[in-house]
Design a protein around this motif. Structure first.
Motif, PDB file in Angstrom:
ATOM      1  N   VAL A 190       0.857  -1.179   0.000  1.00 24.40           N
ATOM      2  CA  VAL A 190       0.000   0.000   0.000  1.00 24.40           C
ATOM      3  C   VAL A 190       0.899   1.237   0.000  1.00 24.40           C
ATOM      4  O   VAL A 190       1.704   1.426   0.919  1.00 24.40           O
ATOM      5  CB  VAL A 190      -0.929   0.033   1.228  1.00 24.40           C
ATOM      6  N   LEU A 191       0.765   2.070  -1.032  1.00 20.43           N
ATOM      7  CA  LEU A 191       1.531   3.303  -1.139  1.00 20.43           C
ATOM      8  C   LEU A 191       0.612   4.473  -0.805  1.00 20.43           C
ATOM      9  O   LEU A 191      -0.342   4.745  -1.542  1.00 20.43           O
ATOM     10  CB  LEU A 191       2.087   3.464  -2.559  1.00 20.43           C
ATOM     11  N   LEU A 192       0.882   5.139   0.312  1.00 23.44           N
ATOM     12  CA  LEU A 192       0.045   6.259   0.747  1.00 23.44           C
ATOM     13  C   LEU A 192       0.569   7.559   0.148  1.00 23.44           C
ATOM     14  O   LEU A 192       1.737   7.902   0.303  1.00 23.44           O
ATOM     15  CB  LEU A 192       0.020   6.350   2.265  1.00 23.44           C
ATOM     16  N   GLY A 197      -5.426   8.505  -5.508  1.00 24.91           N
ATOM     17  CA  GLY A 197      -4.920   7.403  -6.314  1.00 24.91           C
ATOM     18  C   GLY A 197      -4.365   7.948  -7.614  1.00 24.91           C
ATOM     19  O   GLY A 197      -4.021   9.132  -7.717  1.00 24.91           O
ATOM     20  N   LEU A 198      -4.317   7.095  -8.611  1.00 28.13           N
ATOM     21  CA  LEU A 198      -3.820   7.496  -9.924  1.00 28.13           C
ATOM     22  C   LEU A 198      -4.976   8.027 -10.767  1.00 28.13           C
ATOM     23  O   LEU A 198      -5.999   7.349 -10.926  1.00 28.13           O
ATOM     24  CB  LEU A 198      -3.167   6.301 -10.617  1.00 28.13           C
ATOM     25  N   ILE A 255      -2.387   2.207  -4.573  1.00 34.50           N
ATOM     26  CA  ILE A 255      -2.005   3.589  -4.258  1.00 34.50           C
ATOM     27  C   ILE A 255      -3.267   4.298  -3.799  1.00 34.50           C
ATOM     28  O   ILE A 255      -4.276   4.312  -4.500  1.00 34.50           O
ATOM     29  CB  ILE A 255      -1.430   4.319  -5.496  1.00 34.50           C
ATOM     30  N   THR A 256      -3.226   4.871  -2.603  1.00 34.43           N
ATOM     31  CA  THR A 256      -4.396   5.579  -2.084  1.00 34.43           C
ATOM     32  C   THR A 256      -3.943   6.742  -1.210  1.00 34.43           C
ATOM     33  O   THR A 256      -2.754   6.914  -0.948  1.00 34.43           O
ATOM     34  CB  THR A 256      -5.329   4.632  -1.315  1.00 34.43           C
ATOM     35  N   ILE A 273     -11.497   1.887  -3.273  1.00 37.93           N
ATOM     36  CA  ILE A 273     -10.795   3.161  -3.119  1.00 37.93           C
ATOM     37  C   ILE A 273      -9.386   3.009  -3.649  1.00 37.93           C
ATOM     38  O   ILE A 273      -8.822   1.920  -3.683  1.00 37.93           O
ATOM     39  CB  ILE A 273     -10.755   3.627  -1.644  1.00 37.93           C
ATOM     40  N   GLY A 274      -8.806   4.132  -4.075  1.00 39.24           N
ATOM     41  CA  GLY A 274      -7.456   4.102  -4.586  1.00 39.24           C
ATOM     42  C   GLY A 274      -7.364   3.401  -5.932  1.00 39.24           C
ATOM     43  O   GLY A 274      -8.370   3.092  -6.586  1.00 39.24           O
ATOM     44  N   THR A 275      -6.124   3.147  -6.365  1.00 43.70           N
ATOM     45  CA  THR A 275      -5.850   2.481  -7.638  1.00 43.70           C
ATOM     46  C   THR A 275      -5.152   1.157  -7.373  1.00 43.70           C
ATOM     47  O   THR A 275      -4.126   1.118  -6.694  1.00 43.70           O
ATOM     48  CB  THR A 275      -4.959   3.360  -8.529  1.00 43.70           C
TER      49      THR A 275
END
Length: 714
Positions: A190-192, A197-198, A255-256, A273-275
């Motif tokens: 998980v990249l915060l 996101g993207l 990514i979120t 949520i996120g990508t």
């Protein structure tokens, strides 16, 4: 849940990367609240048994802030007039790393979590012995429930810009996080970031859309990246490169935003949520994202097709649902057991778990109540009143569906079944949003119910809203959704009322009273009070306050009742008078819903004192008097201003099924439209049908009005 997110439920080990833009604010200062919220999520996941590896940027940013301050303090006025040189990045990293880890140590210590620091460089990973030792150390730390916290050791790193070159193993903390996810065999990365996101373009551009699932073959040539991070090395470009690299090596990546409340937990719960980056994304069939408006419009259109069916066809849908519930009992109980286990592991209160539970008897009871509902008279198109306005001019007032309903409910998955059955019987479209604690139960019940809805109506008649983020959008649709019914806490109801123009039907609190009068038969009183409090303490119609006539205290008639309550495990709190007279702890509030085996006792002078207390501290839900004096009972019944008022009967009778409504969508304390248990009738409105033969008003010159009521004339 989006099918692409289903596998995230099986994650055990995850790497979480916190970017500099999450750690620091726009001015470079520490974002303590944001970082604290991230640590709280990590604590919760650590408690649930997840193995978490943290990678954190921010050392350079924090060090630069400290060194700028130190330089300012140590500078003379003349020094400040000279051009200011750029601070050395390696010095900033060295100073900031100390601050960063002290911060994490403090935050985690407050949460009773132990963290560890691991500083690495690109060069370290060229050594096989280092990598072996790294794995052994990590496994040891994770077995001890320690949170290992990694950072690239920028203070001694020998690499120079550009950070990405052919010789590099990793180039920033994003690619380090990807490398560690592979090296340590994580199930998810998980990249915060500081955005959701993207996006297809710059996030600030209104035309840009959030990409929920990244497909390399489709998106790599379409996406326009913005500038690099305002504070870190890479920004979104670096994150996407790291995500693609890890995902195509077998580690799913999301990514979120690190700004959103509970986003890490939401990712693991499968929320959209996120990508998401996944090596098999290109094989998945494109999932059409259904927006709030589209979902609401589809429910309304399906409701019109439902209304066009014959009464017998609508009845058959309900009978098929009842049969389907019983046929799928084992599956429903298994999914419900998973929700209960999750709730217990998370430490939820026993009252919530009781509301969450679906046992065989409850499923059978739900099926039977649906059959009762199906056999009731068809409520749609019922002529309520018929008036002969003039010769040959007939006016009919008829019942008709409201249209599209949004029901937001907490905890109780059986509510989904009742509400769906009532909506179908009343010809309404339905959008349902249940609590996350019943996610699997709600999903399986929704599937079982919608699978028997015929194609000529459409399964979109009943939509299941899976994300809390969709609720604000739905609450804006006052041109499509006709009624919102919240079933849950005072906070939930209040938030919804403040957030929408759509009419809201429901009750905030269930503070129900039983008043035991001086003339009460104490055996009857004891039986009623015990039932009202202990039959189902978590229900909104359970007694929360016991009012007693002062004579019963003076005569000792109350002693046996108090003893019986205590023998059933009920904790007693007193109002100002009772706490003194009965030597019990004083309640912190007389307007309190316990939802558990506890209640408040207060002493009143007479029936009028009881009525005044109820009006001042009650919630206008259900209140009862126990008395053998019918005159006193009549005063209570007619003067208590609540949705349901009882004489010599437990408050637990306030229920749609017990009232013969078949089921209930909720209990309303409103004074407009519907009040008390809301069954089919509460989900109907009226329309007027006027039948003439060429009549015109023409200034009322040619019409002789007779306004004759012919409702009962055949």
């Amino acid at each position: 849940m989006d099918p692409s997110r289903a596998s995230l439920k099986d994650v055990k080990r995850l790497v979480i990367k916190v970017g500099t833009a999450v750690v620091t604010r726009g001015d470079g200062r520490l974002a303590l609240g944001r970082l604290g919220a991230v640590c709280e999520q990590i604590k919760e996941l650590n408690t649930q048994g997840y193995e978490i590896i943290l990678v954190s940027s921010g050392a350079v940013g924090l060090g630069r802030q400290r060194l700028k301050y130190r330089r300012l303090v140590n500078s003379s006025f003349a020094d400040l007039q000279r051009p200011q040189y750029e601070l050395d990045g390696k010095a900033c990293a060295a100073v900031g790393q100390n601050s960063l880890m002290a911060l994490y140590d403090t935050l985690f210590s407050e949460l009773d979590v132990t963290s560890a620091q691991l500083l690495v460089t690109d060069h370290d990973f060229r050594d096989k012995d280092f990598r072996k030792q790294l794995n052994e150390t990590e496994n040891s730390l994770l077995n001890l429930r320690v949170i290992p916290t990694f950072n690239e050791n920028d203070a001694i790193s020998s690499r120079k810009a550009p950070y990405e070159d052919s010789s590099g193993i990793f180039w920033d903390n994003d690619s380090l996080a990807g490398l560690l996810a592979l090296e340590l065999k994580a199930d998810l990365l998980v990249l915060l970031s500081d955005v959701d996101g993207l996006y297809s373009g710059p996030p600030s551009d209104p035309k840009s859309k959030l990409i929920h699932t990244y497909v390399k073959e489709k998106h790599q040539s379409e996406i326009t990246f913005g500038d690099k991070s305002r504070v870190g090395r890479g920004g979104m470009t670096a994150k996407v490169k790291a995500a693609v690299s890890a995902a195509y090596a077998g580690i799913p990546v999301v990514i979120t935003s690190g700004y959103g409340t509970g986003n890490i937990i939401k990712v693991l719960e499968g929320e959209l949520i996120g990508t998401l980056f996944h090596k098999d994304a290109h094989l998945w069939a494109p999932v059409k994202e259904v927006g709030a408006r589209e979902m609401a419009v589809a429910a309304r259109e399906s409701s019109r097709r439902l209304q066009a069916l014959s009464s017998e066809d609508r009845q058959k849908i309900l009978l098929d649902i009842a049969d389907a519930l019983e046929a799928n009992e084992k599956l429903i109980i298994a999914e419900n057991a998973a929700d209960i286990a999750t709730a217990q592991q998370a430490g939820y209160e026993s009252s919530l778990i009781a509301r969450l539970s679906l046992k065989s008897e409850k499923i059978s009871s739900l099926a039977n109540s649906i059959r009762v509902l199906a056999k009731m008279e068809d409520p749609i198109g019922h002529v309520l009143k018929k008036t002969q306005l003039a010769e040959g001019l007939l006016l009919e007032k008829t019942s008709c569906p409201l249209g599209a309903l949004l029901i937001v409910f907490e905890s109780r998955p059986d509510a989904l079944v009742q509400i769906a059955a009532l909506a179908i019987r009343s010809g309404n479209g339905l959008l349902l949003k249940g609590g996350k604690e019943a996610r699997q139960s709600n999903a399986v019940l929704h599937k079982v119910i919608t699978e028997v809805i015929p194609e000529n109506v459409g399964r979109k008649l009943i939509g299941l809203v899976t994300s809390r983020e969709e609720i604000p959008d739905l609450l804006k649709l006052d041109d499509v959704i006709d009624l919102v019914i919240p079933r849950g806490s005072n906070k939930l109801v209040s938030q919804i009322k403040e957030s929408t123009k759509i009419p809201v039907l429901g009750h905030a609190d269930g503070i129900c009273h039983v008043y035991v009068d001086k003339s009460a038969n104490m055996e009857t009183a004891t039986r009623i009070v015990l039932d009202a409090k202990t039959d189902y303490p978590a229900a909104c119609n359970a007694m929360e306050t016991l009012l007693v006539h002062k004579d019963l205290v003076e005569s000792g008639g109350l002693n046996n009742l108090i003893g019986e309550l205590r023998s059933k495990g009920v904790t007693l709190y007193g109002g100002p008078r009772a706490s003194t007279s009965l030597s019990i702890l004083e309640a912190h509030s007389l307007h309190h819903e316990y939802n558990s085996t506890a209640c408040t006792i207060e002493i009143v002078d007479d029936v009028y004192g009881a009525i005044n207390h109820i009006h001042e501290h009650g919630s206008a839900h259900t209140d009862c008097i126990v008395t053998e004096d019918h005159g006193t009972a009549e005063v209570f019944l007619h003067q208590v201003d609540s949705a349901a008022v009882f004489h010599n009967a437990s408050t637990r009778f306030c229920d749609g099924a017990r009232f013969g409504l078949g089921a209930e969508v909720g209990i309303s304390t409103s004074r407009i439209h519907a009040r008390g248990p809301v069954g089919v009738e509460g989900l109907l409105t009226t329309k007027w049908l006027l039948k003439g033969s060429g009549h015109v008003v023409d200034g009322d010159k040619g019409v002789v009005y007779i306004h004759e009521d012919v409702t009962n004339v055949s």
